[in-house]
Design a protein around this motif. Sequence first.
Motif, PDB file in Angstrom:
ATOM      1  N   THR A   1      27.532  -9.611 -18.176  1.00  0.00           N
ATOM      2  CA  THR A   1      26.660 -10.517 -17.429  1.00  0.00           C
ATOM      3  C   THR A   1      25.376  -9.831 -16.966  1.00  0.00           C
ATOM      4  OG1 THR A   1      27.755 -10.027 -15.310  1.00  0.00           O
ATOM      5  CG2 THR A   1      28.649 -11.844 -16.624  1.00  0.00           C
ATOM      6  N   HIS A   2      25.177  -8.551 -17.320  1.00  0.00           N
ATOM      7  CA  HIS A   2      24.002  -7.838 -16.825  1.00  0.00           C
ATOM      8  C   HIS A   2      22.930  -7.673 -17.901  1.00  0.00           C
ATOM      9  CE1 HIS A   2      26.301  -4.455 -18.584  1.00  0.00           C
ATOM     10  NE2 HIS A   2      25.156  -3.816 -18.682  1.00  0.00           N
ATOM     11  N   ALA A   3      22.775  -8.684 -18.752  1.00  0.00           N
ATOM     12  CA  ALA A   3      21.747  -8.625 -19.799  1.00  0.00           C
ATOM     13  C   ALA A   3      20.351  -8.436 -19.209  1.00  0.00           C
ATOM     14  CB  ALA A   3      21.797  -9.890 -20.651  1.00  0.00           C
ATOM     15  N   HIS A   4      20.144  -8.931 -17.981  1.00  0.00           N
ATOM     16  CA  HIS A   4      18.836  -8.789 -17.347  1.00  0.00           C
ATOM     17  C   HIS A   4      18.436  -7.322 -17.219  1.00  0.00           C
ATOM     18  CE1 HIS A   4      15.471  -9.722 -14.674  1.00  0.00           C
ATOM     19  NE2 HIS A   4      15.890  -8.734 -13.894  1.00  0.00           N
ATOM     20  N   LEU A   5      19.396  -6.458 -16.923  1.00  0.00           N
ATOM     21  CA  LEU A   5      19.110  -5.032 -16.775  1.00  0.00           C
ATOM     22  C   LEU A   5      18.511  -4.466 -18.057  1.00  0.00           C
ATOM     23  CD1 LEU A   5      19.474  -2.338 -15.112  1.00  0.00           C
ATOM     24  CD2 LEU A   5      21.703  -2.138 -16.240  1.00  0.00           C
ATOM     25  N   HIS A   6      18.980  -4.966 -19.206  1.00  0.00           N
ATOM     26  CA  HIS A   6      18.581  -4.416 -20.504  1.00  0.00           C
ATOM     27  C   HIS A   6      17.572  -5.297 -21.240  1.00  0.00           C
ATOM     28  CE1 HIS A   6      21.640  -1.438 -19.956  1.00  0.00           C
ATOM     29  NE2 HIS A   6      22.648  -2.290 -20.083  1.00  0.00           N
ATOM     30  N   ARG A   7      16.803  -6.062 -20.508  1.00  0.00           N
ATOM     31  CA  ARG A   7      15.901  -7.013 -21.151  1.00  0.00           C
ATOM     32  C   ARG A   7      14.847  -6.312 -22.018  1.00  0.00           C
ATOM     33  NH1 ARG A   7      15.175  -6.417 -15.860  1.00  0.00           N
ATOM     34  NH2 ARG A   7      13.117  -6.075 -14.944  1.00  0.00           N
ATOM     35  N   GLN A   8      14.592  -5.029 -21.748  1.00  0.00           N
ATOM     36  CA  GLN A   8      13.635  -4.288 -22.577  1.00  0.00           C
ATOM     37  C   GLN A   8      14.218  -3.990 -23.955  1.00  0.00           C
ATOM     38  OE1 GLN A   8      12.454  -0.522 -20.917  1.00  0.00           O
ATOM     39  NE2 GLN A   8      11.329   0.116 -22.740  1.00  0.00           N
ATOM     40  N   TYR A   9      15.528  -3.677 -23.998  1.00  0.00           N
ATOM     41  CA  TYR A   9      16.148  -3.253 -25.262  1.00  0.00           C
ATOM     42  C   TYR A   9      16.976  -4.350 -25.922  1.00  0.00           C
ATOM     43  CZ  TYR A   9      14.798   1.419 -23.748  1.00  0.00           C
ATOM     44  OH  TYR A   9      14.082   2.511 -23.345  1.00  0.00           O
ATOM     45  N   ARG A  10      17.452  -5.304 -25.160  1.00  0.00           N
ATOM     46  CA  ARG A  10      18.186  -6.472 -25.661  1.00  0.00           C
ATOM     47  C   ARG A  10      19.360  -6.093 -26.591  1.00  0.00           C
ATOM     48  NH1 ARG A  10      13.564  -9.674 -28.414  1.00  0.00           N
ATOM     49  NH2 ARG A  10      15.260 -11.125 -28.917  1.00  0.00           N
ATOM     50  N   PRO A  11      20.284  -5.258 -26.124  1.00  0.00           N
ATOM     51  CA  PRO A  11      21.457  -4.959 -26.951  1.00  0.00           C
ATOM     52  C   PRO A  11      22.381  -6.159 -27.079  1.00  0.00           C
ATOM     53  CG  PRO A  11      21.728  -4.045 -24.768  1.00  0.00           C
ATOM     54  CD  PRO A  11      20.326  -4.565 -24.834  1.00  0.00           C
ATOM     55  N   PHE A  12      22.297  -7.063 -26.112  1.00  0.00           N
ATOM     56  CA  PHE A  12      23.047  -8.315 -26.182  1.00  0.00           C
ATOM     57  C   PHE A  12      22.299  -9.359 -25.367  1.00  0.00           C
ATOM     58  CE2 PHE A  12      24.782  -5.681 -22.790  1.00  0.00           C
ATOM     59  CZ  PHE A  12      24.733  -6.512 -21.690  1.00  0.00           C
ATOM     60  N   GLU A  13      22.454 -10.608 -25.749  1.00  0.00           N
ATOM     61  CA  GLU A  13      21.826 -11.722 -25.036  1.00  0.00           C
ATOM     62  C   GLU A  13      22.852 -12.829 -24.885  1.00  0.00           C
ATOM     63  OE1 GLU A  13      17.117 -11.550 -26.239  1.00  0.00           O
ATOM     64  OE2 GLU A  13      18.467 -12.727 -27.490  1.00  0.00           O
ATOM     65  N   GLY A  14      22.897 -13.403 -23.708  1.00  0.00           N
ATOM     66  CA  GLY A  14      23.853 -14.471 -23.459  1.00  0.00           C
ATOM     67  C   GLY A  14      25.267 -13.930 -23.563  1.00  0.00           C
ATOM     68  N   ALA A  15      26.112 -14.254 -22.619  1.00  0.00           N
ATOM     69  CA  ALA A  15      27.480 -13.723 -22.632  1.00  0.00           C
ATOM     70  C   ALA A  15      28.419 -14.774 -22.064  1.00  0.00           C
ATOM     71  CB  ALA A  15      27.559 -12.426 -21.839  1.00  0.00           C
ATOM     72  N   ALA A  16      28.997 -15.567 -22.953  1.00  0.00           N
ATOM     73  CA  ALA A  16      29.982 -16.557 -22.524  1.00  0.00           C
ATOM     74  C   ALA A  16      31.371 -15.957 -22.735  1.00  0.00           C
ATOM     75  CB  ALA A  16      29.840 -17.843 -23.337  1.00  0.00           C
ATOM     76  N   LEU A  17      32.105 -15.805 -21.659  1.00  0.00           N
ATOM     77  CA  LEU A  17      33.431 -15.197 -21.729  1.00  0.00           C
ATOM     78  C   LEU A  17      34.385 -16.133 -22.463  1.00  0.00           C
ATOM     79  CD1 LEU A  17      35.076 -12.710 -20.680  1.00  0.00           C
ATOM     80  CD2 LEU A  17      35.728 -14.157 -18.728  1.00  0.00           C
ATOM     81  N   THR A  18      34.964 -15.659 -23.565  1.00  0.00           N
ATOM     82  CA  THR A  18      35.879 -16.485 -24.356  1.00  0.00           C
ATOM     83  C   THR A  18      37.319 -16.004 -24.284  1.00  0.00           C
ATOM     84  OG1 THR A  18      35.415 -15.173 -26.349  1.00  0.00           O
ATOM     85  CG2 THR A  18      34.051 -17.124 -25.960  1.00  0.00           C
ATOM     86  N   ARG A  19      37.513 -14.792 -23.767  1.00  0.00           N
ATOM     87  CA  ARG A  19      38.866 -14.269 -23.601  1.00  0.00           C
ATOM     88  C   ARG A  19      38.903 -13.272 -22.461  1.00  0.00           C
ATOM     89  NH1 ARG A  19      42.423 -10.238 -27.598  1.00  0.00           N
ATOM     90  NH2 ARG A  19      44.405 -10.487 -26.475  1.00  0.00           N
ATOM     91  N   CYS A  20      39.926 -13.355 -21.654  1.00  0.00           N
ATOM     92  CA  CYS A  20      40.187 -12.362 -20.615  1.00  0.00           C
ATOM     93  C   CYS A  20      41.691 -12.345 -20.407  1.00  0.00           C
ATOM     94  CB  CYS A  20      39.451 -12.687 -19.317  1.00  0.00           C
ATOM     95  SG  CYS A  20      39.756 -11.463 -18.004  1.00  0.00           S
ATOM     96  N   GLU A  21      42.344 -11.349 -20.986  1.00  0.00           N
ATOM     97  CA  GLU A  21      43.797 -11.317 -20.988  1.00  0.00           C
ATOM     98  C   GLU A  21      44.293  -9.896 -20.724  1.00  0.00           C
ATOM     99  OE1 GLU A  21      47.505 -12.589 -23.964  1.00  0.00           O
ATOM    100  OE2 GLU A  21      45.449 -12.454 -24.725  1.00  0.00           O
TER     101      GLU A  21
END
Length: 365
Positions: free
Chosen positions: A184-204
């Motif tokens: 959920t911290h994509a904002h921190l990496h907005r310069q490098y954009r290693p990932f964008e958008g993060a919808a949690l689909t599994r937590c087990e």
Amino acid sequence: MNPQTSTPPAFEDADRLRQQARAAGLDPNYWYAVEEVRRIKPETVVEVVFWKRSIALYRTADDSFHAVENRCAHRQIKLSLGDVTGCRLVCAYHGWQYDGDGRCVEIPHDRYGRGFPRLTLRTYPVKVRYGLVWLFPGDPAQAQDRQIPHIPELEGPARWACVPLVFTWSAHHSMVIDNVSDFTHAHLHRQYRPFEGAALTRCETIDDSVHVAYASRVGRGRFSGRFVEHDRIDTGRIELCYEYPYQWSDTDGAIKHWLFVLPIDERTTRVFFLFYFRSLKIPWLPFRFPRFAMTAVMKLSNRLLIGPLLDQDRFAVEAEQEGYESHWDAPPVELNPAVQAFQTVTVRKWREFLERDGGSGTTGG
């Protein structure tokens, strides 16, 4: 109570999950990466610390590694202040010498008729794998049953290129795990954009592991994204796992990493990142880098892309550590259920260890 003028509670005094997680150590009955092989030359010794316990790690002239409690039995000064001669660790003060089994085997000065004392220091099992030195700080009887994580891509003649990245961060190990596993911290990496958008689909949570998956656009940096083969790889999803006490991620079997943490104390952690890729694309060209060039590419990537990206994570977790120490009693506000799952496993495993260990948290079995 004014948290601005008090300190965070110890584990046994904490009454909230976050407080307990931020005070917990890690079970010593696992293998822990402690240093890069290349940084320990033959006939040298270094100090490593596992949860406030100082250990002397040394490499002998025959290229074998050994680890011993970091004190001379004579005057208790750190053996890591000494040197290695041949296959012996030598104390800097009086020159007392120890062999690989921790036995004092030579005292070079007059003993005044007292005979040779029978002195043996505690030793720790040591292994070398993936360019890292690992030691087992817990009960040595369990060392054979526990395994260093198996990473098949980094073994054998066809292994993928990997150049470890190693740092010491001024933050508790649980903050590091939270950071690397919580997308959920994509904002921190907005310069490098290693990932964008993060919808949690599994937590087990399964036994001692927390499995997490996100629908996320991976590898979208303006420049770094050109190395990723988006047409060959599904970069719309990523799997992560906190496999206590380790952490890993996998994007379509092609982009992977492991994180190994070494807990030094409640506010200091040494971190070992292993990033490795099945292949990388030559930017702006329809070709891949040949396998023989991948190590050089990884070294350059670590310096120019991955290292600076991780430095943003360092900034964040160190700032979080300072914030927690000032506001440890503030009501926790956590939106991602994965973070609570990580912390729950960390707290449970530490409590189980303390119960086995008698509550000290320092003997390691």
